[in-house]
Scaffold this active site. Structure first.
Site, mmCIF file in Angstrom:
data_model
loop_
_atom_site.group_PDB
_atom_site.id
_atom_site.type_symbol
_atom_site.label_atom_id
_atom_site.label_comp_id
_atom_site.label_asym_id
_atom_site.label_seq_id
_atom_site.Cartn_x
_atom_site.Cartn_y
_atom_site.Cartn_z
ATOM 1 C CG ASP A 282 -2.022 0.473 0.542
ATOM 2 O OD1 ASP A 282 -2.267 1.731 -0.207
ATOM 3 O OD2 ASP A 282 -3.291 0.675 1.860
HETATM 4 C C1 BGC Z 1 -5.223 3.545 0.549
HETATM 5 C C2 BGC Z 1 -5.186 2.531 -1.181
HETATM 6 C C3 BGC Z 1 -4.655 2.659 -2.148
HETATM 7 C C4 BGC Z 1 -3.569 3.308 -2.972
HETATM 8 C C5 BGC Z 1 -3.925 4.367 -3.555
HETATM 9 C C6 BGC Z 1 -3.883 4.364 -0.485
HETATM 10 O O1 BGC Z 1 -3.681 5.576 0.913
HETATM 11 O O2 BGC Z 1 -5.253 2.770 1.023
HETATM 12 O O3 BGC Z 1 -6.394 1.156 -1.083
HETATM 13 O O4 BGC Z 1 -5.186 2.138 -3.481
HETATM 14 O O5 BGC Z 1 -3.199 4.599 -1.548
HETATM 15 O O6 BGC Z 1 -4.410 5.604 -3.948
#
Ligand code: BGC
Length: 734
Positions: A282
């Site tokens: 993530d």
């Molecule tokens: C989120 C993810 C997301 C990623 C990209 C993160 O802050 O937890 O779910 O896919 O950002 O935008």
């Protein structure tokens, strides 16, 4: 010498001529790996956000320089055919090897045609509709130059304070697993090589939804049994459906952040489940192992991540900055790096990017497909099916279009932006049809009176204008709820009532003594005991996307009979949280005649609205429940039939739900667990036999040794139309 794409193609052809192996694209990947420097390999493990659309901190403002040097193989938050074409051109024409970029984006509930938020869609219990929604999202995203969505989010969520409940399938493992499969199938289609299918990503692995106190990113501390029985199965279901990628979660599990967890990424995902795609972190979650307190610095964190089995670093630049050093010190082997590169190159091959790096992203398709009538019709259909009727005293709903005057009051009545919900990709407020506009389609102007009443989160005390308008009407529709960014990432709430002065508004309106219909718009369960007691009808409409207004209007005026069922429990107040239907019994289950049993002094144990609950404009009866054989072995299927009858005067759909209780286990078992459901449409007076075939092997759990077992003994089988309104039979497993 400057290599380019054609050199690669030639090398591939030679490689292919030498002989094919079982591993997809092995020869092709081997040939490219032979040409790559270590820096270029690490580049393939690197994912940066473009400057365009940012969902977290930007660490690499100069990502275009990195791109030109082959130091970044993947980008996210870049979209539209033209924009991505230009970036792809840099990768293909200006880098030494010309390896195409992979473009990812959070296409969660639509790309530009915005469907209901994922939690809302889950309330439909309609797997075909959910798959179609994901399919359309993929078709639009692919036309917009995307190859990969960071979805589905398959985190079980048992705490409505957690803002990200809006993004998943709710609290139940079985329903969540069915939905995970439907979404993966929708995004990836039957062939990843087709230019309208995109890679899906099961996230966030794992147990992110168990954040303590519902506060996003907070500590997770759950047993391994709970992890394996409740939180992991939807991920396994996504994997069984062929999901191409996994994303790690921000939280820790057993003291180790998921991004550094060998247990999760190696033992469970690779060794037990044999996952053969790539794992992305993530957003900066490698870096976050420093504040978590398991890494002294970023180099240490990068080492933990690669050793655990993370293939791609999202936005952290930890791999970019430290992997080479770690290899040179022999802490990380070249084969570890190459293993990860292989997975990423394989995905690029599967998508056909080496045949044609520009095959995704088509300005003509973008123009013709995005927001097409067909897509908007599907969004409206999905939106209708996502609505849950929570209360309907004296058949207040559906309303008659012949009513003299209707007052539409409330801060969400004439609002477009909030209908998008959180994580609305490139959806635009201007493409959303408000509730007011929806109603204007079916009523004459003279029949509708409108006033916003108050702001969503304001402190108004004077509602006199709204009251004076409402007093002229025969019925009052009040559109209340949350602002769209009150749920989603980093959007936890400790109080989950109606924000601001909205409750005061509706209390004031209730003094008029006219029928009041509350239309709720929100991204999580709300605690609304007063509304439940005092208004005539309540429609839970979540955030329904572009076609919210027409869909809600269809339900309000009876063009569509609501069929949604709650995918998550609605508590009476925050003190009951966590509250979910498949809790354990305790040694002192509540007994009103015994003080020393499990209860609160100030509130009932039962929720306001239970999991699986939702009313209809008609009434259904389940009768003649028949279990074919009530003594079974683990190799058998439980076969159950029943007749479902529509006793009312309008056609409609019912979701018949089958729950089990494992009466005595070697470990305590939940009071009930969903194991099957069927959604059936019936005309008035019509009856249909429904049939369940439930494999007995699906009734098991992880025992004290963490083996999955179905234990012999008695099981109760509950059939009904919610988790609480059921008829019980029993079987013996021997
Ligand atoms: C989120 C993810 C997301 C990623 C990209 C993160 O802050 O937890 O779910 O896919 O950002 O935008």
């Amino acid at each position: 010498m400057r290599f380019n794409f054609f050199v690669i193609l030639l090398t591939i052809c030679l490689g292919s001529m030498i002989g094919k192996t079982q591993e997809p694209f092995k020869a092709e990947i081997d040939s490219i790996l032979n040409l790559m420097t270590l820096e270029e390999k690490i580049g393939q493990l690197t994912l940066y956000t473009s400057g365009w659309d940012v969902t977290g901190p930007v660490l690499r403002e100069n990502y275009l320089d990195d791109l030109r040097q082959g130091k970044v193989g993947n980008l996210f938050n870049a979209h539209t055919a033209a924009y991505n074409h230009n970036l792809q051109k840099i990768a293909v024409e200006e880098t030494r090897l010309g390896i195409p970029l992979l473009f990812g984006y959070d296409v969660i509930h639509g790309y530009k045609t915005i469907f209901p938020i994922s939690l809302a869609e889950s309330a439909s219990w309609d797997m075909d509709a959910i798959e179609r929604s994901a399919r359309i999202a993929a078709i639009e995203a692919a036309a917009g130059g995307l190859h990969w969505t960071f979805a589905p989010m398959v985190d079980i969520a048992r705490d409505p304070r957690w803002g990200r409940v809006m993004e998943g399938a709710g609290e139940d493992t079985y329903l969540g697993s069915c939905i995970a499969k439907a979404r993966v199938k929708g995004f990836q289609g039957s062939d990843l090589a087709s230019n309208n299918t995109i890679l899906a990503c099961a996230k966030h692995f794992a147990a992110y939804g168990a954040a303590q106190a519902g506060r996003d990113y907070h500590t997770v501390d759950i047993s391994e049994n709970t992890l394996r029985d409740i939180y992991l199965p939807p991920f396994k279901a996504a994997l069984d459906a062929g999901v191409a990628t996994f994303m790690t979660s921000f939280n820790e599990y057993n003291g180790m952040p998921a991004t550094g967890s060998k247990f999760l990424l190696q033992d469970v995902l690779r060794d037990d489940w044999k996952f053969d795609g790539f794992v992305v972190t993530d957003y900066t979650s490698i870096n976050e192992m420093i504040p978590h307190g398991v890494a002294a610095n970023l180099k240490h964190a990068a080492n933990l991540a690669i050793q655990a089995g993370v293939d791609m670093d999202m936005q952290g630049a930890a791999y970019a900055d430290y992997l080479e050093e770690l290899v040179n010190e022999n802490s990380v082997s070249i084969s570890q790096i190459e293993g990860a590169v292989r997975q990423i190159l394989k995905a690029k091959y599967q998508l056909g990017l080496f045949d044609d790096p520009y095959r995704y992203g088509d300005t003509l398709l973008e123009k013709n497909l995005i927001l097409s009538n067909g897509h908007l019709d599907a969004a409206r259909d999905m939106a209708k099916k996502s609505i849950v009727l929570l209360k309907n005293d004296n058949q207040t709903l559906p309303l008659k279009t012949s009513l003299r005057k209707i007052a539409l009051i409330g801060p969400l009545a004439n609002n477009q932006d909030n209908l998008l919900g959180a994580w609305a990709a490139s959806g635009r407020a201007s493409d959303c049809v408000s509730l007011l506009s929806g109603i204007q389609e079916v009523l004459n102007e003279s029949q509708i009176l409108f006033h916003p009443g108050c702001r969503i989160n304001g402190e108004e005390t004077d509602f006199s204008e709204a009251v004076s308008i409402a007093s002229q009407a025969d019925a009052i529709i009040v559109a209340l709820g949350e602002e769209r960014h009150m749920s989603g990432e980093a959007a936890s709430r400790s109080s989950i009532g109606l924000p601001g002065s909205q409750l005061e508004l509706v209390k004031t309106l209730s003094a008029l003594d006219k029928p009041i219909i509350v239309v709720l718009m929100n991204g999580r369960p709300l605690a609304i005991p007063w509304l439940d007691q005092r208004v005539d009808a309540i429609l839970e409409t979540w955030f329904l996307g572009n076609m919210a207004g027409p869909a809600i209007t269809d339900v309000l005026f009876g063009k569509y009979n609501p069929s949604g069922k709650l995918p998550i429990t609605f508590p009476r107040n925050e003190g009951q949280i966590p509250i979910y239907y498949n809790m354990k019994n305790t040694g002192r289950p509540f007994n009103a005649t015994d003080n020393y049993t499990s209860k609160y002094l100030d509130v009932a144990n039962e929720p306001l609205y239970p999991f699986g609950f939702g009313l209809s404009y008609t009434s259904f009866r389940i009768e003649n429940i028949n279990i074919f054989d009530s003594v079974l072995t683990i190799y058998d299927d439980l076969v159950l039939t029943a007749d479902l009858k529509n006793n009312g005067t309008v056609s409609g759909e019912e979701v018949v739900q089958l729950y089990i209780t494992d009466k005595v286990g070697s470990l305590t078992r939940p009071v009930r667990e969903l194991k099957g459901f069927k959604k059936i449409f019936l005309e008035p007076g019509q009856s249909e036999q429904i049939r369940f075939e439930i494999p007995i092997r699906s009734l098991g759990f992880h025992n004290a040794k963490m083996d999955y077992v179905v234990e012999e003994g008695a099981f109760d089988i509950h059939l009904g139309n919610s988790s609480t309104n059921t008829v019980t039979k029993s079987i013996i497993v021997q």
